[in-house]
Design a protein around this motif. Structure first.
Motif, PDB file in Angstrom:
ATOM      1  N   GLY A 163       0.854  -1.190   0.000  1.00  0.00           N
ATOM      2  CA  GLY A 163       0.000   0.000   0.000  1.00  0.00           C
ATOM      3  C   GLY A 163       0.879   1.225   0.000  1.00  0.00           C
ATOM      4  O   GLY A 163       2.104   1.123   0.151  1.00  0.00           O
ATOM      5  N   ARG A 164       0.235   2.366  -0.153  1.00  0.00           N
ATOM      6  CA  ARG A 164       0.965   3.638  -0.138  1.00  0.00           C
ATOM      7  C   ARG A 164       1.546   3.863   1.262  1.00  0.00           C
ATOM      8  O   ARG A 164       0.892   3.549   2.268  1.00  0.00           O
ATOM      9  N   LEU A 165       2.760   4.387   1.320  1.00  0.00           N
ATOM     10  CA  LEU A 165       3.355   4.733   2.621  1.00  0.00           C
ATOM     11  C   LEU A 165       2.795   6.107   2.988  1.00  0.00           C
ATOM     12  O   LEU A 165       3.217   7.129   2.452  1.00  0.00           O
ATOM     13  N   SER A 166       1.797   6.104   3.888  1.00  0.00           N
ATOM     14  CA  SER A 166       1.033   7.328   4.100  1.00  0.00           C
ATOM     15  C   SER A 166       1.624   8.219   5.185  1.00  0.00           C
ATOM     16  O   SER A 166       1.288   9.397   5.263  1.00  0.00           O
ATOM     17  N   ALA A 167       2.464   7.698   6.054  1.00  0.00           N
ATOM     18  CA  ALA A 167       3.186   8.534   7.022  1.00  0.00           C
ATOM     19  C   ALA A 167       4.517   7.858   7.318  1.00  0.00           C
ATOM     20  O   ALA A 167       4.561   6.730   7.801  1.00  0.00           O
ATOM     21  N   ARG A 168       5.591   8.578   7.009  1.00  0.00           N
ATOM     22  CA  ARG A 168       6.927   8.008   7.193  1.00  0.00           C
ATOM     23  C   ARG A 168       7.323   8.112   8.661  1.00  0.00           C
ATOM     24  O   ARG A 168       6.749   8.859   9.445  1.00  0.00           O
ATOM     25  N   PHE A 169       8.346   7.365   8.996  1.00  0.00           N
ATOM     26  CA  PHE A 169       8.900   7.356  10.355  1.00  0.00           C
ATOM     27  C   PHE A 169       9.495   8.734  10.677  1.00  0.00           C
ATOM     28  O   PHE A 169      10.122   9.362   9.825  1.00  0.00           O
ATOM     29  N   GLY A 170       9.340   9.160  11.917  1.00  0.00           N
ATOM     30  CA  GLY A 170      10.055  10.333  12.425  1.00  0.00           C
ATOM     31  C   GLY A 170       9.294  11.643  12.317  1.00  0.00           C
ATOM     32  O   GLY A 170       9.750  12.644  12.873  1.00  0.00           O
ATOM     33  N   LEU A 171       8.148  11.646  11.600  1.00  0.00           N
ATOM     34  CA  LEU A 171       7.388  12.894  11.459  1.00  0.00           C
ATOM     35  C   LEU A 171       7.130  13.514  12.824  1.00  0.00           C
ATOM     36  O   LEU A 171       6.717  12.824  13.756  1.00  0.00           O
ATOM     37  N   ARG A 172       7.351  14.829  12.927  1.00  0.00           N
ATOM     38  CA  ARG A 172       7.031  15.537  14.171  1.00  0.00           C
ATOM     39  C   ARG A 172       5.546  15.848  14.129  1.00  0.00           C
ATOM     40  O   ARG A 172       5.077  16.537  13.236  1.00  0.00           O
ATOM     41  N   VAL A 190      -3.839   0.892   4.087  1.00  0.00           N
ATOM     42  CA  VAL A 190      -4.590  -0.300   3.660  1.00  0.00           C
ATOM     43  C   VAL A 190      -5.951  -0.243   4.352  1.00  0.00           C
ATOM     44  O   VAL A 190      -6.059   0.199   5.498  1.00  0.00           O
ATOM     45  N   GLY A 191      -6.969  -0.673   3.638  1.00  0.00           N
ATOM     46  CA  GLY A 191      -8.313  -0.678   4.202  1.00  0.00           C
ATOM     47  C   GLY A 191      -8.452  -1.762   5.255  1.00  0.00           C
ATOM     48  O   GLY A 191      -7.603  -2.655   5.370  1.00  0.00           O
ATOM     49  N   ALA A 254      -8.749  -0.265  12.224  1.00  0.00           N
ATOM     50  CA  ALA A 254      -8.738   1.133  12.675  1.00  0.00           C
ATOM     51  C   ALA A 254      -8.948   1.189  14.187  1.00  0.00           C
ATOM     52  O   ALA A 254      -9.586   2.106  14.699  1.00  0.00           O
ATOM     53  N   THR A 255      -8.403   0.198  14.915  1.00  0.00           N
ATOM     54  CA  THR A 255      -8.572   0.173  16.369  1.00  0.00           C
ATOM     55  C   THR A 255      -7.526   1.088  17.020  1.00  0.00           C
ATOM     56  O   THR A 255      -6.439   1.281  16.494  1.00  0.00           O
ATOM     57  N   GLY A 256      -7.890   1.657  18.192  1.00  0.00           N
ATOM     58  CA  GLY A 256      -6.971   2.562  18.890  1.00  0.00           C
ATOM     59  C   GLY A 256      -7.070   3.972  18.345  1.00  0.00           C
ATOM     60  O   GLY A 256      -8.082   4.350  17.742  1.00  0.00           O
ATOM     61  N   ARG A 257      -6.016   4.777  18.554  1.00  0.00           N
ATOM     62  CA  ARG A 257      -6.045   6.184  18.133  1.00  0.00           C
ATOM     63  C   ARG A 257      -5.661   6.300  16.665  1.00  0.00           C
ATOM     64  O   ARG A 257      -4.480   6.227  16.331  1.00  0.00           O
ATOM     65  N   THR A 259      -6.873   7.992  12.532  1.00  0.00           N
ATOM     66  CA  THR A 259      -7.735   8.884  11.759  1.00  0.00           C
ATOM     67  C   THR A 259      -8.471   8.091  10.680  1.00  0.00           C
ATOM     68  O   THR A 259      -9.303   8.632   9.984  1.00  0.00           O
ATOM     69  N   GLY A 260      -8.156   6.819  10.540  1.00  0.00           N
ATOM     70  CA  GLY A 260      -8.793   5.956   9.554  1.00  0.00           C
ATOM     71  C   GLY A 260      -8.036   4.655   9.514  1.00  0.00           C
ATOM     72  O   GLY A 260      -6.982   4.525  10.144  1.00  0.00           O
ATOM     73  N   PRO A 261      -8.574   3.649   8.806  1.00  0.00           N
ATOM     74  CA  PRO A 261      -7.878   2.355   8.785  1.00  0.00           C
ATOM     75  C   PRO A 261      -6.506   2.453   8.124  1.00  0.00           C
ATOM     76  O   PRO A 261      -6.354   3.129   7.103  1.00  0.00           O
ATOM     77  N   HIS A 262      -5.528   1.849   8.726  1.00  0.00           N
ATOM     78  CA  HIS A 262      -4.184   1.744   8.147  1.00  0.00           C
ATOM     79  C   HIS A 262      -3.379   0.798   9.024  1.00  0.00           C
ATOM     80  O   HIS A 262      -3.791   0.472  10.137  1.00  0.00           O
ATOM     81  N   LEU A 263      -2.240   0.392   8.524  1.00  0.00           N
ATOM     82  CA  LEU A 263      -1.281  -0.343   9.364  1.00  0.00           C
ATOM     83  C   LEU A 263      -0.239   0.642   9.862  1.00  0.00           C
ATOM     84  O   LEU A 263       0.352   1.386   9.065  1.00  0.00           O
ATOM     85  N   HIS A 264      -0.006   0.660  11.175  1.00  0.00           N
ATOM     86  CA  HIS A 264       1.171   1.337  11.723  1.00  0.00           C
ATOM     87  C   HIS A 264       2.140   0.211  12.062  1.00  0.00           C
ATOM     88  O   HIS A 264       1.839  -0.670  12.866  1.00  0.00           O
TER      89      HIS A 264
END
Ligand SMILES: [Zn+2]
Length: 284
Positions: A163-172, A190-191, A254-257, A259-264
């Motif tokens: 899937g698209r990398l929607s937030a990279r590591f280290g973002l402030r 990912v949905g 999309a469990t926990g905190r 903004t929408g479904p994704h894998l962290h």
């Protein structure tokens, strides 16, 4: 020279130390990325020596014996200060046993900022939420600091889902206008219901449903090299399971905190989060 002999310690104290495990001479090392959130690969001894234990910031560090000598693979926390850092090394199979320090340099790195809006439940948790989170953090800390002396068979990790990398590591992170913790993982868009696959072979050391992380799985790959999958909708493994690379751990959600479904997806070395992209084949 990197190695600096600073003294001898009592041999007695070291009798209890165990071997650092199997030598994984073939495992391709992660890239040397000596900045906060990165990984330092540091020579800590000659090949004819035997390193028993390396500590960084009081935590055990992954070690490897290679043709060129003993190397430490050190996870550097996102809040690490640039400058000289010290590794404490204990070595010696037979007498003389010895302890020495090795230093390395952390370079500065600035990560971009990301502004997010999240639901007030997570910005203003209730006393019950806070109590639950306190209990969660005890379990999570135990999993993050799990130590298994076996060397990881590989440092190469596969992205657990495509899937698209929607937030990279280290973002402030700026959450609803307030400074939050930096982003200590890699988000894959990912949905809900997408199978999540183990990034490498390992053993499941914890699963749970936590206030902030939601349904989560920790997989240990050896010597403090651990991967973490969070916000899942379903967990298909249990603590103690051995998993092969690519095995399904459960489904995204999309469990926990969130903004929408994704894998962290997060990667740990010596108990600290490091950039997962340093271990992907594409980054090597
Ligand atoms: Zn994330």
């Amino acid at each position: 020279m990197l190695r600096q002999l600073i003294g001898r310690a009592s041999a007695v104290a070291w009798c209890v130390l165990t071997s650092v495990g199997v030598f994984a001479q073939d495992a391709a090392l992660p890239r040397h990325a000596p900045y906060p959130g990165g990984v330092a690969v540091v020579k800590i001894g000659e090949a004819d020596s035997r390193v028993l234990e390396v500590l960084f910031d009081g935590r055990r560090v992954l070690t490897q014996k290679r043709a060129e000598g003993w190397l430490a693979v050190v996870g550097l926390p996102l809040d690490a200060k640039p400058g000289r850092q010290t590794l404490h090394v204990k070595a010696g199979e037979d007498a003389p046993k010895r302890a020495y320090d090795t230093t390395f340099e952390i370079k500065a790195k600035t990560y971009p900022a990301q502004h997010l809006k999240i639901s007030s439940r997570f910005m203003e948790p209730t006393p019950e939420d806070l109590q639950r989170n306190e209990r969660d953090q005890v379990v999570i800390a135990r999993a993050k600091n799990h130590w298994n002396p076996e060397a990881p068979p590989s440092f190469v990790l596969d992205l657990p889902a495509s899937g698209r990398l929607s937030a990279r590591f280290g973002l402030r992170r700026v959450l609803n206008g307030e400074d939050g913790s930096p982003h200590a993982g890699l988000d894959v868009a990912v949905g809900t219901g997408t199978p999540l696959r183990a990034a490498a072979a390992g053993r499941v050391i914890a699963t749970g449903d936590y206030f902030y992380s939601g349904k989560s799985v920790f997989v240990d790959h050896g010597q403090g090299f651990i991967t973490l999958y969070i916000h899942m909708s379903r967990i298909d493994v249990k603590e103690g399971d051995t998993v092969e690379r690519g095995a399904t751990l459960g489904l995204s959600g999309a469990t926990g905190r969130v903004t929408g479904p994704h894998l962290h997806w997060a990667v740990l070395l010596n108990g600290v989060y490091v950039d997962p992209e340093l271990f992907l084949k594409t980054a090597r």
